[in-house]
Write a protein that holds these residues in place. Sequence first.
Motif, PDB file in Angstrom:
ATOM      1  N   ALA A 115      48.756  48.155  26.204  1.00  0.00           N
ATOM      2  CA  ALA A 115      48.331  47.754  27.687  1.00  0.00           C
ATOM      3  C   ALA A 115      47.928  46.447  27.438  1.00  0.00           C
ATOM      4  O   ALA A 115      48.029  45.287  28.407  1.00  0.00           O
TER       5      ALA A 115
ATOM      6  N   ARG B  82      54.598  53.689  32.866  1.00  0.00           N
ATOM      7  CA  ARG B  82      53.427  53.550  32.240  1.00  0.00           C
ATOM      8  C   ARG B  82      53.318  53.642  30.741  1.00  0.00           C
ATOM      9  O   ARG B  82      52.619  52.797  29.993  1.00  0.00           O
ATOM     10  N   ASN B  83      54.229  54.490  30.041  1.00  0.00           N
ATOM     11  CA  ASN B  83      53.977  54.608  28.555  1.00  0.00           C
ATOM     12  C   ASN B  83      55.121  53.912  28.066  1.00  0.00           C
ATOM     13  O   ASN B  83      56.332  54.212  27.786  1.00  0.00           O
TER      14      ASN B  83
ATOM     15  N   LYS C 186      48.076  50.757  34.150  1.00  0.00           N
ATOM     16  CA  LYS C 186      48.196  50.857  32.704  1.00  0.00           C
ATOM     17  C   LYS C 186      46.912  50.541  31.963  1.00  0.00           C
ATOM     18  O   LYS C 186      46.551  50.866  30.908  1.00  0.00           O
ATOM     19  N   TYR C 187      46.194  49.617  33.047  1.00  0.00           N
ATOM     20  CA  TYR C 187      44.871  49.180  32.334  1.00  0.00           C
ATOM     21  C   TYR C 187      44.113  48.534  33.326  1.00  0.00           C
ATOM     22  O   TYR C 187      44.659  48.517  34.800  1.00  0.00           O
TER      23      TYR C 187
END
Length: 317
Positions: A75, A173-174, A297-298
């Motif tokens: 992130a 996202r990952n 993500k953050y």
Amino acid sequence: MALLSIVLPAYNEEQNIANTAAVLKNCLESAGIEYELVFISDGSRDDTFKEIQKAAAADSRIKGAEFSRNFGKEAGIFAGLELTEGDAVIVMDCDLQHPPQVIPEMWEKWQQGAEIVEGIKKSRGEESLGYKLSAGLFYKIMSKLIKMDMNASSDFKLLDRKVVRVLLELPERNTFFRALTFWAGFQTETVEYEVQERQFGESKWSFWSLMRYAIANATSFSTLPLQMVTVMGVVSILFSVILAVQTLIKYLFGNAVEGFTTVILLILIIGGFIMLSMGVIGHYISRIYEEVKGRPKYIISKITDNVQESVLGAWKK
Ligand code: UDP
Ligand code: MG
């Protein structure tokens, strides 16, 4: 003149910020490279962000942000990329384990037309047994899966603006930054470097956090574990056909297989297979669940004065 942005994810690195900024300044100025530094404090519990603010106040080429909590290095890298303005971007650790002396070489290759310059580790300095059993083992498996040497590659890379744009557009996202640049393609050059000793503080990875990182990355890059479930199924079907034929023949000749031993063994083995398979499938379902929720993500909670306020709060992705 072209601008180089350097992204430095930092988690509890208060001792490193000022020193790293000074070392980079020295190195880049003497190489005649125009640059900016982007420090992302990954929800640090020490004064990392205060140090970043201090550095940014003293030098307008330095900027940074703080996460609302620890979101992980991936992130941090992506938030850093989002804040960069340079024509080329370098991602590196802020503990100076990635030697700044290689930067001019990476820059040179970029000017000659390379779109990605991969930092390749010559040797990994001191490797603990814990590392060999977790990350080391993981990279061996990963290298097989995605057919590139993950053990030598690292997060130390130079990316052209085009590549940064591609990475920032990815909806997932990952992410797994280290392998994503291979996936993206582009004209790639490599630069070898010797991993340095950490300047201050200690490594942020524990055995378990590395293990979690390893599993998350392996499954974000490959569906091979799912295919292994099918393979296990085929193997046990073949095995059961053989066993069934043998058992029936014995039965027809009047001497059935004896006792509970066989039954217990079969239940244990098949039970094990089934549980393992459900675990693998469950893991992928949980990944889908995470992606489908679509959370950012953050989350950025603080920024230095020279960063646009619009990045505060949650992102659209
Ligand atoms: N890091 C981060 N978030 C984390 C863990 C680490 O931003 O949750 C940063 C850390 O500050 C450093 C880099 O990632 O700049 C590499 O971490 P570290 O040096 O602890 O790992 P090692 O070099 O031992 O693999
Ligand atoms: Mg380190």
